[in-house]
Motif scaffolding. Structure first.
Motif, PDB file in Angstrom:
ATOM      1  N   PRO A 174     -49.760  77.948 -23.253  1.00 39.09           N
ATOM      2  CA  PRO A 174     -48.397  77.524 -23.591  1.00 39.09           C
ATOM      3  C   PRO A 174     -48.307  76.122 -24.159  1.00 39.09           C
ATOM      4  O   PRO A 174     -47.373  75.830 -24.926  1.00 39.09           O
ATOM      5  N   LEU A 175     -49.250  75.237 -23.827  1.00 39.33           N
ATOM      6  CA  LEU A 175     -49.186  73.882 -24.384  1.00 39.33           C
ATOM      7  C   LEU A 175     -49.243  73.887 -25.899  1.00 39.33           C
ATOM      8  O   LEU A 175     -48.556  73.100 -26.553  1.00 39.33           O
ATOM      9  N   ALA A 176     -50.066  74.755 -26.470  1.00 38.53           N
ATOM     10  CA  ALA A 176     -50.161  74.817 -27.930  1.00 38.53           C
ATOM     11  C   ALA A 176     -48.836  75.276 -28.538  1.00 38.53           C
ATOM     12  O   ALA A 176     -48.418  74.779 -29.595  1.00 38.53           O
ATOM     13  N   GLU A 177     -48.166  76.205 -27.890  1.00 38.69           N
ATOM     14  CA  GLU A 177     -46.865  76.665 -28.382  1.00 38.69           C
ATOM     15  C   GLU A 177     -45.812  75.576 -28.216  1.00 38.69           C
ATOM     16  O   GLU A 177     -44.953  75.387 -29.083  1.00 38.69           O
ATOM     17  N   LEU A 178     -45.870  74.826 -27.121  1.00 44.34           N
ATOM     18  CA  LEU A 178     -44.962  73.701 -26.942  1.00 44.34           C
ATOM     19  C   LEU A 178     -45.167  72.663 -28.044  1.00 44.34           C
ATOM     20  O   LEU A 178     -44.202  72.056 -28.537  1.00 44.34           O
ATOM     21  N   TYR A 179     -46.414  72.455 -28.430  1.00 39.93           N
ATOM     22  CA  TYR A 179     -46.712  71.536 -29.524  1.00 39.93           C
ATOM     23  C   TYR A 179     -46.076  72.045 -30.825  1.00 39.93           C
ATOM     24  O   TYR A 179     -45.451  71.279 -31.562  1.00 39.93           O
ATOM     25  N   ARG A 180     -46.231  73.322 -31.100  1.00 42.36           N
ATOM     26  CA  ARG A 180     -45.684  73.890 -32.343  1.00 42.36           C
ATOM     27  C   ARG A 180     -44.163  73.779 -32.392  1.00 42.36           C
ATOM     28  O   ARG A 180     -43.580  73.586 -33.466  1.00 42.36           O
ATOM     29  N   LEU A 181     -43.521  73.893 -31.230  1.00 49.71           N
ATOM     30  CA  LEU A 181     -42.057  73.820 -31.180  1.00 49.71           C
ATOM     31  C   LEU A 181     -41.551  72.386 -31.072  1.00 49.71           C
ATOM     32  O   LEU A 181     -40.340  72.165 -30.992  1.00 49.71           O
ATOM     33  N   ASP A 182     -42.442  71.410 -31.061  1.00 51.16           N
ATOM     34  CA  ASP A 182     -42.084  69.999 -30.914  1.00 51.16           C
ATOM     35  C   ASP A 182     -41.210  69.797 -29.683  1.00 51.16           C
ATOM     36  O   ASP A 182     -40.110  69.229 -29.744  1.00 51.16           O
ATOM     37  N   ALA A 183     -41.728  70.249 -28.533  1.00 50.48           N
ATOM     38  CA  ALA A 183     -41.017  70.090 -27.271  1.00 50.48           C
ATOM     39  C   ALA A 183     -40.901  68.620 -26.902  1.00 50.48           C
ATOM     40  O   ALA A 183     -41.612  67.764 -27.428  1.00 50.48           O
ATOM     41  N   GLN A 184     -39.980  68.343 -25.984  1.00 50.09           N
ATOM     42  CA  GLN A 184     -39.864  67.014 -25.416  1.00 50.09           C
ATOM     43  C   GLN A 184     -40.511  67.001 -24.028  1.00 50.09           C
ATOM     44  O   GLN A 184     -40.480  68.000 -23.307  1.00 50.09           O
ATOM     45  N   VAL A 185     -41.101  65.876 -23.670  1.00 49.95           N
ATOM     46  CA  VAL A 185     -41.673  65.687 -22.339  1.00 49.95           C
ATOM     47  C   VAL A 185     -40.723  64.807 -21.549  1.00 49.95           C
ATOM     48  O   VAL A 185     -40.251  63.776 -22.041  1.00 49.95           O
ATOM     49  N   LEU A 186     -40.455  65.206 -20.311  1.00 52.63           N
ATOM     50  CA  LEU A 186     -39.593  64.439 -19.426  1.00 52.63           C
ATOM     51  C   LEU A 186     -40.375  64.099 -18.164  1.00 52.63           C
ATOM     52  O   LEU A 186     -40.851  64.996 -17.458  1.00 52.63           O
ATOM     53  N   SER A 255     -35.095  55.386 -19.016  1.00 53.76           N
ATOM     54  CA  SER A 255     -33.799  55.373 -18.348  1.00 53.76           C
ATOM     55  C   SER A 255     -34.040  55.615 -16.871  1.00 53.76           C
ATOM     56  O   SER A 255     -35.153  55.493 -16.386  1.00 53.76           O
ATOM     57  N   ARG A 256     -32.978  55.973 -16.157  1.00 54.64           N
ATOM     58  CA  ARG A 256     -33.113  56.340 -14.754  1.00 54.64           C
ATOM     59  C   ARG A 256     -32.353  57.632 -14.485  1.00 54.64           C
ATOM     60  O   ARG A 256     -31.271  57.848 -15.021  1.00 54.64           O
ATOM     61  N   VAL A 257     -32.962  58.466 -13.658  1.00 57.31           N
ATOM     62  CA  VAL A 257     -32.279  59.641 -13.128  1.00 57.31           C
ATOM     63  C   VAL A 257     -32.242  59.448 -11.629  1.00 57.31           C
ATOM     64  O   VAL A 257     -33.297  59.398 -10.975  1.00 57.31           O
ATOM     65  N   GLY A 258     -31.031  59.303 -11.087  1.00 53.02           N
ATOM     66  CA  GLY A 258     -30.945  58.865  -9.705  1.00 53.02           C
ATOM     67  C   GLY A 258     -31.599  57.502  -9.593  1.00 53.02           C
ATOM     68  O   GLY A 258     -31.323  56.593 -10.373  1.00 53.02           O
ATOM     69  N   TRP A 259     -32.532  57.357  -8.648  1.00 49.84           N
ATOM     70  CA  TRP A 259     -33.260  56.105  -8.497  1.00 49.84           C
ATOM     71  C   TRP A 259     -34.575  56.111  -9.262  1.00 49.84           C
ATOM     72  O   TRP A 259     -35.296  55.100  -9.256  1.00 49.84           O
ATOM     73  N   ALA A 260     -34.902  57.216  -9.895  1.00 47.44           N
ATOM     74  CA  ALA A 260     -36.230  57.383 -10.482  1.00 47.44           C
ATOM     75  C   ALA A 260     -36.311  56.850 -11.902  1.00 47.44           C
ATOM     76  O   ALA A 260     -35.490  57.215 -12.765  1.00 47.44           O
ATOM     77  N   GLU A 261     -37.327  56.044 -12.166  1.00 44.44           N
ATOM     78  CA  GLU A 261     -37.624  55.640 -13.529  1.00 44.44           C
ATOM     79  C   GLU A 261     -38.015  56.875 -14.335  1.00 44.44           C
ATOM     80  O   GLU A 261     -38.791  57.710 -13.869  1.00 44.44           O
ATOM     81  N   THR A 262     -37.477  56.989 -15.531  1.00 43.36           N
ATOM     82  CA  THR A 262     -37.620  58.219 -16.314  1.00 43.36           C
ATOM     83  C   THR A 262     -38.034  57.889 -17.736  1.00 43.36           C
ATOM     84  O   THR A 262     -37.573  56.898 -18.321  1.00 43.36           O
ATOM     85  N   ARG A 263     -38.918  58.723 -18.283  1.00 37.52           N
ATOM     86  CA  ARG A 263     -39.358  58.583 -19.668  1.00 37.52           C
ATOM     87  C   ARG A 263     -39.182  59.920 -20.373  1.00 37.52           C
ATOM     88  O   ARG A 263     -39.428  60.983 -19.795  1.00 37.52           O
ATOM     89  N   CYS A 264     -38.812  59.846 -21.644  1.00 37.64           N
ATOM     90  CA  CYS A 264     -38.656  61.041 -22.464  1.00 37.64           C
ATOM     91  C   CYS A 264     -39.261  60.764 -23.834  1.00 37.64           C
ATOM     92  O   CYS A 264     -38.993  59.715 -24.433  1.00 37.64           O
ATOM     93  N   PHE A 265     -40.068  61.717 -24.326  1.00 38.19           N
ATOM     94  CA  PHE A 265     -40.738  61.495 -25.611  1.00 38.19           C
ATOM     95  C   PHE A 265     -41.184  62.828 -26.196  1.00 38.19           C
ATOM     96  O   PHE A 265     -41.137  63.875 -25.530  1.00 38.19           O
ATOM     97  N   SER A 266     -41.610  62.781 -27.430  1.00 37.72           N
ATOM     98  CA  SER A 266     -42.067  63.966 -28.150  1.00 37.72           C
ATOM     99  C   SER A 266     -43.443  64.390 -27.663  1.00 37.72           C
ATOM    100  O   SER A 266     -44.377  63.591 -27.652  1.00 37.72           O
ATOM    101  N   LEU A 267     -43.578  65.650 -27.283  1.00 38.64           N
ATOM    102  CA  LEU A 267     -44.887  66.169 -26.881  1.00 38.64           C
ATOM    103  C   LEU A 267     -45.865  66.117 -28.042  1.00 38.64           C
ATOM    104  O   LEU A 267     -47.026  65.743 -27.862  1.00 38.64           O
ATOM    105  N   ARG A 268     -45.416  66.464 -29.219  1.00 41.73           N
ATOM    106  CA  ARG A 268     -46.314  66.463 -30.376  1.00 41.73           C
ATOM    107  C   ARG A 268     -46.846  65.068 -30.663  1.00 41.73           C
ATOM    108  O   ARG A 268     -48.042  64.880 -30.895  1.00 41.73           O
TER     109      ARG A 268
END
Length: 284
Positions: A174-186, A255-268
């Protein structure tokens, strides 16, 4: 080119002790926080989360999943790792459990170990959120007995349809398919050391990556058997360093979700960066 990072969400006031413990986050507040992470409407999101990092959530992991789906909308799909490293005779979990066993005890342990079942094998080792997605109505799980994923949303079946036994996290996973779809990583409350996407780079950073023997227990015609095969060596010990380097080159929204430090970026973009970084920093 250096990555541009959106301004971070306002910091929550510092609260310690019982006051912080008594502050609960609900679906609406979590959705508001997740909306500040850079997630796109209709996105495919590979999520890694620590519920304890977020804080007390009314309704627990199910509430967080509902909030995340509110943010990405009906066209969005949530994906999580549902790994079962107990079913791997090379994993750190397996080796810790069997260390010091006699040959007889080891054989008894192996005989009693249940075979992987994509419908029932728990993914709790990947966290409560992973288990919530796996058990969600309409969720689809890939079939790898060690490194499966689960997804819920309109792209779930497409993402999970192929996961070859001899390919943990590579081109037939599934990682290869996630790459093809330009998924986001959270990443919510966890670091880059938990960034599963970097594993795909391990298959790509050089033409012939190092390989190793793996073993797991699967059902063959209803009979549990140990199955051995070879695949690329997976080593996450340098993922944190890779992630730190990536943040200066790839856009990473913080950013933050609740108290948690959060990162979001392009998987590709993350995989492409890691591929180059590993080529320059790893010894084959």
């Amino acid at each position: 080119m250096r990555g541009t990072v959106p301004a971070a969400a306002p910091r929550r006031p510092s609260i310690a002790g019982p006051d912080r413990a008594s502050l609960a986050f609900d679906r609406a507040s979590l959705a508001a926080d997740l909306g500040s992470t850079g997630l796109r409407q209709g996105a495919v999101v590979l999520a890694h989360t620590s519920l304890s990092g977020i804080g007390w959530i009314e309704g627990g992991a199910d509430t967080l999943l509902a909030a995340l789906r509110d943010v990405i909308g009906a066209r969005g799909t949530v994906v999580v790792p549902t790994f079962t490293s107990w079913n791997s005779d090379t994993s750190r979990v397996y080796q810790a459990r069997t260390r010091g066993m006699s040959e007889r005890d080891l054989q008894r342990y192996r005989d009693r170990l249940p075979a992987f079942d994509r419908d029932t094998s728990s993914s709790i080792e990947c966290g409560l959120f992973s288990e919530a997605v796996r058990r969600a109505p309409g969720a689809v799980r890939s079939g790898h007995p060690q490194t499966s994923f689960a997804a819920v949303g309109p792209d779930a079946a497409r993402l999970m349809r192929r996961h070859d036994l001899g390919d943990h996290l590579g081109e037939r996973s599934p990682l290869a398919e996630l790459y093809r779809l330009d998924a986001q990583v959270l990443l919510v409350g966890v670091g880059f050391d938990k960034c599963t996407a970097f594993h795909l780079a391990e298959y790509r950073y050089i033409p012939r990556p190092p390989r190793a023997r793996y073993g797991c227990k699967i059902n063959v015609a209803g009979v549990p058997v140990w199955w051995n095969y070879t695949d690329v060596v997976l080593d996450d010990r340098d993922f944190a360093a890779c992630g730190r380097a990536m943040e200066s080159q790839v856009p990473v929204a913080k950013s933050r979700v609740g108290w948690a430090e959060t990162r979001c970026f392009s998987l590709r973009q993350a995989v492409d960066f890691a591929k180059t970084w590993m080529r320059e920093n790893r010894r084959p």
